[in-house]
Enzyme design. Structure first.
Site, PDB file in Angstrom:
ATOM      1  N   SER A  54       0.849  -1.191   0.000  1.00 43.02           N
ATOM      2  CA  SER A  54       0.000   0.000   0.000  1.00 43.02           C
ATOM      3  C   SER A  54       0.885   1.242   0.000  1.00 43.02           C
ATOM      4  CB  SER A  54      -0.909   0.000   1.231  1.00 43.02           C
ATOM      5  OG  SER A  54      -0.144   0.337   2.364  1.00 43.02           O
ATOM      6  N   LYS A  55       0.229   2.374  -0.003  1.00 43.10           N
ATOM      7  CA  LYS A  55       0.971   3.635  -0.026  1.00 43.10           C
ATOM      8  C   LYS A  55       1.915   3.763   1.165  1.00 43.10           C
ATOM      9  CE  LYS A  55      -2.167   6.473  -2.692  1.00 43.10           C
ATOM     10  NZ  LYS A  55      -3.486   7.021  -2.510  1.00 43.10           N
ATOM     11  N   ARG A  56       1.555   3.083   2.252  1.00 45.59           N
ATOM     12  CA  ARG A  56       2.398   3.147   3.452  1.00 45.59           C
ATOM     13  C   ARG A  56       3.789   2.554   3.211  1.00 45.59           C
ATOM     14  NH1 ARG A  56      -0.491  -0.166   6.835  1.00 45.59           N
ATOM     15  NH2 ARG A  56      -2.186  -0.028   5.364  1.00 45.59           N
TER      16      ARG A  56
ATOM     17  N   GLY B 252       5.714   3.221   0.897  1.00 42.85           N
ATOM     18  CA  GLY B 252       6.531   4.140   0.097  1.00 42.85           C
ATOM     19  C   GLY B 252       5.850   4.409  -1.224  1.00 42.85           C
TER      20      GLY B 252
END
Ligand code: GLU
Length: 521
Positions: A285-287, A289
């Site tokens: 996910s965006k978490r 990076g």
């Protein structure tokens, strides 16, 4: 539920024929990538689009881009452009799509409302779907009651059995309604998934979901839901294979039932396993990076490396080969190489691929790729002149074997564009070497360079490589001071003689003299 596609189905013959390239009865696949414009192109969408593109290309079929923009509330401005530009830059080409048109357009769903309204009302006429007049308030009530009673949420089918003539009368009288699919109440719906085999879904657990939403005041047509229009388009656009992410697996029985209710052939479903985060724990996910393709480009990743990296996140060839160009991937891709188990995105591997593809580029091409970064750093003008480009071409051999990201280039070669930074004179003196010895090196180098009429790399190599012997010193004792003198640092790309050749006689001499003066203090 696991296992290969059952051989008694018509779908299986589709699957097989796409796998046999030499068969005379090849079905040319028509694959699609159908993004919703709710965000920028990211790694997950790249992999899905790539596999669809590769299957189509590898068998001489067509790849279609369709924009699923029926959820207007989630529309992100600029996302269609980003998707189109990113995929073009990645080398993914479509023969039908919003920007190029095609025989089954339009390719924006928002421009196809009339088609969906017509076909979904036809389903109502055939008794396979029905208008539901329940108000949003009633549905909200129902949802709350179900929640309180700990029952699974779902429509209670109140409008399902309204007499068709009565329903028609109410629709014509202008009463607001949605169209719901009349799901079978019992039995199972078996979906054949290419990777997972037969998947059985209990019909009793499937809701009479909405296919067409309420028509809004002032609108000519009502908007469909994703489940209402996606299968229609897949049919009308003659899609043979639906390759998409696993998250759409629960949608597949709904879609299959709609294909069947309409007497349409069911495409081959291929649901790809999720991409795991680098840690291997959970979905990427965006978490984790950067995931947006545009950001990877900005960071200096090559489209070739992104494609290569994503190609192998769920597919492999029997040869175990790792480095692929798009053309090589097209030549080797087949559904058989797809993996059922999720793979983790590996940023280090992506970096490695980036390096590999940088080394494989034609020097001129690499120069072109480096240009934007050098322009942004202010080292090269925009547009770049012929002289600037020729100079850059001389630099390329110094960096081609050592950079992993294009964005590293300006910092690596800054000393070739501007004066060397100030450095401490001691930096010129190698270990186990005296100041006196280093002065000798620099004096000889200045004298040598000054006398050379031909300052080609060949000549520089020939002349300078005889210096250590002449001075009775080790190679490092001679070349380390030279490197610092001409680049301002102990570590710089290329050999010292290569750097001199790029700088040319004048600038080399000037830097050597400055170093000498510094050391003489
Ligand atoms: N519009 C859906 C998405 O955003 C497409 C799903 C499908 O491929 O059917 O991913």
């Amino acid at each position: 539920m696991q296992g290969k596609v059952n051989s008694s189905t018509s779908m299986e013959s589709d699957t097989r024929s796409t796998e046999v390239k030499s068969s005379t009865t090849i079905i040319k696949p028509r694959c699609r990538f159908a993004p919703s414009p709710t965000g920028y192109a990211h790694l997950g969408s790249l992999r899905t689009a790539l596999y669809n593109f590769l299957l189509a290309e590898s068998l001489g079929g067509e790849f279609i881009l369709r924009i699923e923009d029926t959820d207007q509330a989630r529309y992100v401005p600029g996302s269609v452009e980003d998707i189109i530009n990113s995929f073009k830059a990645l080398g993914i080409r479509w023969s039908e799509g919003p920007d190029v048109g095609g025989p089954y357009g339009p390719y924006y769903q928002s421009e196809r409302l009339e088609i969906y309204n017509k076909l979904l009302h036809q389903l109502v006429d055939e008794g396979k779907a029905y208008p539901c007049f329940c108000s949003p308030e009633r549905l909200e009530e129902l949802r709350k009651e179900q929640e309180a009673a700990r029952l699974p949420p779902g429509y209670d089918r109140r409008c399902r059995d309204i007499d068709p003539a009565e329903a028609r009368r109410r629709m014509e009288a202008g009463e607001p309604y949605v169209i719901r699919f009349k799901m079978p109440l019992e039995g199972v719906t078996v979906v054949q998934d290419y990777l997972r085999g037969e998947l059985a879904f209990e019909n009793a657990t499937l809701d009479d979901h909405v296919l067409l939403k309420r028509r809004r005041e002032g609108d000519e047509y009502a908007w469909p839901t994703y489940h209402g229009c996606s299968p229609i388009d897949d049919h009308l656009m003659h899609i043979t294979h639906i390759i998409r992410g696993d998250e759409w697996l629960p949608s597949s029985p709904k879609h299959k039932l709609l294909f069947e209710a309409s007497d349409w052939e069911v495409p081959v479903f291929v649901h790809l396993p999720i991409i795991l985060s680098p840690s291997g724990k959970g979905k990427m996910s965006k978490r984790d990076g950067t995931t947006a393709i545009r950001d990877f480009f900005k960071e200096g990743y090559l489209p070739e490396a992104l494609v290569n990296s994503l190609l192998l996140l769920g597919w492999s060839s029997s040869t175990g080969k790792e480095v692929y160009t798009m053309e090589e991937a097209i030549a080797e891709f087949s559904l058989e190489g797809l993996s059922k188990s999720p793979a983790a995105f590996n940023p280090e591997k992506l970096l490695w691929f980036n390096g590999m593809h940088i080394r494989r580029l034609e020097p001129k091409e690499l120069a072109n790729r480096c240009l934007p970064y050098l322009q942004e750093a202010g080292y090269v003008g925009a547009p770049c002149t012929e002289a600037e480009f020729d100079y850059l071409l001389k630099i390329i051999p110094l960096i081609q074997e050592r950079i992993t990201l294009l964005s590293e280039v300006p910092a690596q070669v800054d000393f070739l564009y501007k004066d060397v930074e100030d450095y401490a004179p001691e930096l010129l003196i190698p270990k186990k070497t005296s100041r006196e010895e280093t002065l000798q090196v620099l004096k000889h180098a200045v004298a040598l360079a000054g006398t050379m009429a031909d300052f080609s790399l060949e000549k520089i190599n020939a002349e300078f490589h005889s210096l250590p012997d002449k001075l009775g010193m080790k190679t490092g004792q001679v070349f380390m001071p030279l490197r610092v003198a001409i680049s301002g640092r102990t570590v710089s790309p290329g050999s010292s003689t290569e750097i001199m050749a790029v700088l040319g006689k004048e600038r080399t001499l000037e830097r050597l003299k400055k170093a000498l003066a510094r050391l003489e203090g």
